[in-house]
Design a protein around this motif. Sequence first.
Motif, short mmCIF file in Angstrom:
data_model
loop_
_atom_site.label_atom_id
_atom_site.label_comp_id
_atom_site.label_asym_id
_atom_site.label_seq_id
_atom_site.Cartn_x
_atom_site.Cartn_y
_atom_site.Cartn_z
N HIS A 146 25.67 -21.75 -2.84
CA HIS A 146 24.97 -21.28 -4.03
C HIS A 146 23.71 -22.07 -4.43
O HIS A 146 22.65 -21.47 -4.68
N PRO A 147 23.78 -23.41 -4.50
CA PRO A 147 22.58 -24.16 -4.93
C PRO A 147 21.40 -24.02 -3.97
O PRO A 147 20.28 -24.39 -4.31
N ARG A 148 21.66 -23.51 -2.77
CA ARG A 148 20.57 -23.42 -1.77
C ARG A 148 19.98 -22.02 -1.66
O ARG A 148 19.18 -21.74 -0.77
N ILE A 149 20.41 -21.13 -2.56
CA ILE A 149 19.83 -19.78 -2.57
C ILE A 149 19.07 -19.58 -3.87
O ILE A 149 19.64 -19.71 -4.96
N LYS A 150 17.77 -19.33 -3.71
CA LYS A 150 16.96 -19.08 -4.91
C LYS A 150 16.05 -17.88 -4.66
O LYS A 150 15.32 -17.86 -3.67
N ASP A 151 16.14 -16.90 -5.57
CA ASP A 151 15.30 -15.70 -5.47
C ASP A 151 15.31 -15.11 -4.07
O ASP A 151 14.24 -14.92 -3.47
N ASN A 152 16.48 -14.88 -3.54
CA ASN A 152 16.58 -14.23 -2.23
C ASN A 152 15.98 -15.02 -1.08
O ASN A 152 15.60 -14.44 -0.06
N GLU A 164 16.01 -8.73 6.64
CA GLU A 164 17.19 -9.28 7.34
C GLU A 164 17.71 -10.51 6.61
O GLU A 164 18.92 -10.69 6.44
N LEU A 165 16.77 -11.35 6.19
CA LEU A 165 17.16 -12.56 5.47
C LEU A 165 17.94 -12.21 4.21
O LEU A 165 19.01 -12.77 3.95
N SER A 166 17.42 -11.25 3.45
CA SER A 166 18.09 -10.99 2.19
C SER A 166 19.45 -10.32 2.41
O SER A 166 20.40 -10.57 1.68
N GLU A 209 25.36 -11.42 2.33
CA GLU A 209 26.66 -11.59 3.02
C GLU A 209 27.20 -13.01 2.79
O GLU A 209 28.41 -13.18 2.62
N LEU A 210 26.31 -13.99 2.82
CA LEU A 210 26.75 -15.38 2.57
C LEU A 210 27.39 -15.49 1.20
O LEU A 210 28.44 -16.12 1.03
N GLU A 211 26.73 -14.87 0.22
CA GLU A 211 27.24 -14.96 -1.15
C GLU A 211 28.59 -14.27 -1.32
O GLU A 211 29.35 -14.58 -2.23
#
Length: 364
Positions: free
Chosen positions: A25-31, A185-187, A192-194
């Motif tokens: 979570h802390p490593r995901i910001k604005d997609n 693809e990234l988003s 999926e990670l989330e």
Amino acid sequence: EKGGYEHFMLKEIFEQPKAVHDTIHPRIKDNSIVIDELNMSEEDIKGIKKIFIIACGSAYHTGVTGKYVIEDLARIPVEVDLASEFRYRNPILEEGTMAIIISQSGETADSLAALREAQAQGIKVLGIVNVVGSSIAREADNVMYTWAGPEIAVATTKAYSTQLSALYILALHFASVRGKITDDELSTMIHELELLPKKIQSILDNKENIQKFATRFVAAKDIFFLGRGIDYATALEGSLKLKEISYIHSEAYAAGELKHGTISLIEEGTLVTAILTQEDLYKKMISNVVEVQTRGAYVLSITNEGNTECEKSTDLIFYIPNTDKHFTTSLAVIPLQLLSYYVSIGKGCDVDKPRNLAKSVTVE
Ligand code: M6R
């Protein structure tokens, strides 16, 4: 202190949704992926020619999954090494090589020595470490912490899961900086990670099914774990988990290797756990399962929801939720951890402190 659980291992297995969430979570910001503590510029990331992932035991197994994921997404060649091998074999570390040392404790003697060896040859080291302020965290050029919290059981579960998460984050970051995946693809993959914590939880909610299967495994002498691709990496971990706490001999094989020796060990009643999460490899795996069954094996298959094709050729089946193909180890390993746990207590073993093992291996 076991929070109502009978053993630390079970408590830590159940802490995985939170540990994985806290690491991702802390490593995901604005997609997009933002790794604040990663001291690498875009130029540095574009300049990586090769990655060495170095670790011991289960941490090494996360590295094997990491190799498949980083190579496929970021297209950087990855070599995975056992720390005790790397440190003594005069490795070739050319310019553009990056070393990643993975360790829960941050104190493993061979991993620390490998870190020093890489640095002595002028290579920058990124530590993926759980214990804040540990030796590996202090000596690495760069640290990415896994936020599993304290892990007490000798058999690692939640730290292992967070190491995988850290590797996925890193793979996605490298892939996007190097232009190997599109923003869409990234988003999708970030999404999926989330979802992983929730999916892990849904498997844990289903623990009785695995508990039932475990009774069948308690009397076993040998158990084989088979998989291809990423599922082979998962098989390595499933096998180690089982043997270290239940004292049952087990081996993990890349299923394509069966014909090159292992299949001669399969006889009436031999237990086999097959992992089938890679759609493009289903057919190959199913034919391996049929091969061992024909020779008398009793097979438990772990596969994705919807892969009913598998039902015809297995004795027991456990379905895991669908996810991106790169992240399946995070789900497939959960039933394997539970299986090991229930087999161990079924045999009356000391599950949190298995014989001859220490939580942190500070001597070689
Ligand atoms: O503390 P580390 O992550 O460096 O430890 C590495 C191995 O000793 C550790 O993963 C070991 O294999 C566990 N007992 C596996 O459950």
